[in-house]
Motif scaffolding. Structure first.
Motif, PDB file in Angstrom:
ATOM      1  N   ARG A 120       0.824  -1.210   0.000  1.00  0.00           N
ATOM      2  CA  ARG A 120       0.000   0.000   0.000  1.00  0.00           C
ATOM      3  C   ARG A 120       0.862   1.265   0.000  1.00  0.00           C
ATOM      4  N   ILE A 121       2.008   1.212   0.688  1.00  0.00           N
ATOM      5  CA  ILE A 121       2.928   2.353   0.675  1.00  0.00           C
ATOM      6  C   ILE A 121       3.437   2.593  -0.746  1.00  0.00           C
ATOM      7  N   LYS A 122       3.759   1.526  -1.443  1.00  0.00           N
ATOM      8  CA  LYS A 122       4.231   1.654  -2.827  1.00  0.00           C
ATOM      9  C   LYS A 122       3.146   2.251  -3.718  1.00  0.00           C
ATOM     10  N   HIS A 149      15.399  12.856 -26.020  1.00  0.00           N
ATOM     11  CA  HIS A 149      15.082  11.762 -26.922  1.00  0.00           C
ATOM     12  C   HIS A 149      14.231  10.772 -26.160  1.00  0.00           C
ATOM     13  N   PRO A 150      13.546   9.866 -26.886  1.00  0.00           N
ATOM     14  CA  PRO A 150      12.654   8.934 -26.196  1.00  0.00           C
ATOM     15  C   PRO A 150      13.398   8.092 -25.161  1.00  0.00           C
ATOM     16  N   SER A 151      12.700   7.767 -24.078  1.00  0.00           N
ATOM     17  CA  SER A 151      13.307   6.943 -23.039  1.00  0.00           C
ATOM     18  C   SER A 151      13.594   5.550 -23.578  1.00  0.00           C
ATOM     19  N   PRO A 152      14.699   4.920 -23.143  1.00  0.00           N
ATOM     20  CA  PRO A 152      15.014   3.571 -23.612  1.00  0.00           C
ATOM     21  C   PRO A 152      14.182   2.497 -22.939  1.00  0.00           C
ATOM     22  N   ILE A 153      13.341   2.873 -21.980  1.00  0.00           N
ATOM     23  CA  ILE A 153      12.550   1.875 -21.262  1.00  0.00           C
ATOM     24  C   ILE A 153      11.091   2.300 -21.199  1.00  0.00           C
ATOM     25  N   PRO A 154      10.174   1.341 -21.026  1.00  0.00           N
ATOM     26  CA  PRO A 154       8.740   1.660 -20.923  1.00  0.00           C
ATOM     27  C   PRO A 154       8.432   2.477 -19.676  1.00  0.00           C
ATOM     28  N   VAL A 155       7.344   3.219 -19.735  1.00  0.00           N
ATOM     29  CA  VAL A 155       7.009   4.140 -18.657  1.00  0.00           C
ATOM     30  C   VAL A 155       6.735   3.437 -17.335  1.00  0.00           C
ATOM     31  N   ASP A 156       6.162   2.217 -17.378  1.00  0.00           N
ATOM     32  CA  ASP A 156       5.867   1.546 -16.115  1.00  0.00           C
ATOM     33  C   ASP A 156       7.144   1.172 -15.369  1.00  0.00           C
ATOM     34  N   TYR A 157       8.178   0.795 -16.108  1.00  0.00           N
ATOM     35  CA  TYR A 157       9.465   0.502 -15.470  1.00  0.00           C
ATOM     36  C   TYR A 157      10.129   1.786 -14.984  1.00  0.00           C
ATOM     37  N   LEU A 158       9.955   2.832 -15.752  1.00  0.00           N
ATOM     38  CA  LEU A 158      10.510   4.130 -15.367  1.00  0.00           C
ATOM     39  C   LEU A 158       9.939   4.582 -14.028  1.00  0.00           C
ATOM     40  N   PHE A 159       8.631   4.496 -13.869  1.00  0.00           N
ATOM     41  CA  PHE A 159       7.996   4.889 -12.624  1.00  0.00           C
ATOM     42  C   PHE A 159       8.408   3.958 -11.480  1.00  0.00           C
ATOM     43  N   GLU A 160       8.588   2.668 -11.804  1.00  0.00           N
ATOM     44  CA  GLU A 160       9.012   1.715 -10.775  1.00  0.00           C
ATOM     45  C   GLU A 160      10.391   2.079 -10.241  1.00  0.00           C
ATOM     46  N   ILE A 161      11.286   2.495 -11.115  1.00  0.00           N
ATOM     47  CA  ILE A 161      12.624   2.912 -10.690  1.00  0.00           C
ATOM     48  C   ILE A 161      12.530   4.110  -9.765  1.00  0.00           C
ATOM     49  N   TYR A 162      11.788   5.105 -10.189  1.00  0.00           N
ATOM     50  CA  TYR A 162      11.732   6.363  -9.441  1.00  0.00           C
ATOM     51  C   TYR A 162      11.027   6.197  -8.099  1.00  0.00           C
ATOM     52  N   THR A 163       9.837   5.654  -8.131  1.00  0.00           N
ATOM     53  CA  THR A 163       9.059   5.528  -6.894  1.00  0.00           C
ATOM     54  C   THR A 163       9.590   4.410  -6.003  1.00  0.00           C
ATOM     55  N   GLY A 164      10.067   3.328  -6.624  1.00  0.00           N
ATOM     56  CA  GLY A 164      10.593   2.222  -5.845  1.00  0.00           C
ATOM     57  C   GLY A 164      11.817   2.612  -5.040  1.00  0.00           C
TER      58      GLY A 164
END
Length: 283
Positions: A120-122, A149-164
């Motif tokens: 839930r925190i995540k 330039h476009p990100s080399p990774i999908p947005v869901d992984y991008l958000f996982e990196i940042y928020t995780g």
């Protein structure tokens, strides 16, 4: 309705054994209350646990709104240095709530409890980032040339990196015995937002024992003393994301990402990745 005696009774038991091994009778005896009183407030032990966690979750859902206000007071999007500077103010209330609930959360995040609180925190962190992203990063879908330039990774992984990464830092701080200040914790979160794992490692003196009287810059002072503790959550998030990429590549022959591109993520800071992504915020 929360009865503090019964709450403390369950928390004391969770320090000793897993939730599945705890009975209602155990809680009643630990709380020094009666069976009638317990069932006046709660259906069972899981109902009690949910109410304890609910109080934490409610506050964690509310305080980011207050922290976010400082991000709305700028006429332009902040750069990397400004994002770091704003971390003291933009995480102030959130970190304070985590500090207020630190002892309780440490028990609830232990192996004796369950993973529901962490999940839930995540979710809260992810949801908050969806709001903050619009205030921190500029994405112009009409004029792609203004993005790098476009990100080399999908947005869901991008958000996982940042928020995780941010979630893991706070959770690790809650779980650890390290008594660093909330201000120091916010500073670490600021560095995690604006520096890649490789950059943080290069800035770390692994051989030095930090001295409180040292005049060295805050980053070296903090990380030299706590690299084994607070750098690990950052690296752990990135390692999990990389591992998550390799599994579909190896098992399912998913070719959307090259292995070398995935490995290169360790050298890229979260802020840069997000700035490179032509986001769907404006769609």
């Amino acid at each position: 309705m929360l009865d503090i005696r019964i709450q403390n009774g369950l928390l004391e038991l969770l320090k000793q054994k897993p939730l599945n091994d705890i009975t209602t009778k155990d809680i009643i005896e630990s709380a020094e209350t009666s069976r009638k009183t317990f069932y006046t407030y709660y259906k069972d032990k899981r109902d009690l646990l949910m109410e304890i966690k609910g109080a934490i979750i409610t506050d964690l859902q509310e305080v980011p709104k207050e922290d976010r206000k400082c991000l709305t007071q700028h006429s332009s999007f902040p750069d990397k240095e400004e994002i770091f500077r704003l971390s003291q103010e933009s995480f102030a209330h959130t970190v304070q709530v985590c500090s207020d609930y630190r002892e309780v959360s440490r028990i609830l995040l232990s192996p004796n409890s369950d993973i529901n609180l962490l999940t839930r925190i995540k979710r809260i962190t992810y949801s908050e980032f969806m709001h903050r992203g619009k205030l921190l990063f500029y994405f112009n879908s009409q004029h792609p040339s203004t993005n790098v330039h476009p990100s080399p990774i999908p947005v869901d992984y991008l958000f996982e990196i940042y928020t995780g990464t941010l979630t893991n830092i706070i959770v690790h701080w809650v779980r650890s015995d390290d008594r660093i200040s909330t201000s120091a914790l916010r500073e670490i979160m600021g560095y995690a937002q604006t520096h890649s794992p490789v950059e943080l490692i290069y800035l770390t003196n692994f051989d030095e024992q930090a001295d409180p009287r040292s005049t060295k810059p805050p980053l070296q002072l903090l990380i030299a003393k706590r690299v084994a503790n607070h750098l690990c959550p950052c690296l752990n998030t990135w390692a999990l994301v990389v591992g998550h990429f390799f599994l579909p590549i190896i098992c399912n022959h998913n070719k959307r990402l090259r292995a070398m591109s995935v490995l290169s993520l360790f050298c890229v800071l979260p802020h840069t990745l997000i700035s490179q992504f032509q986001c769907a915020y404006h769609h």
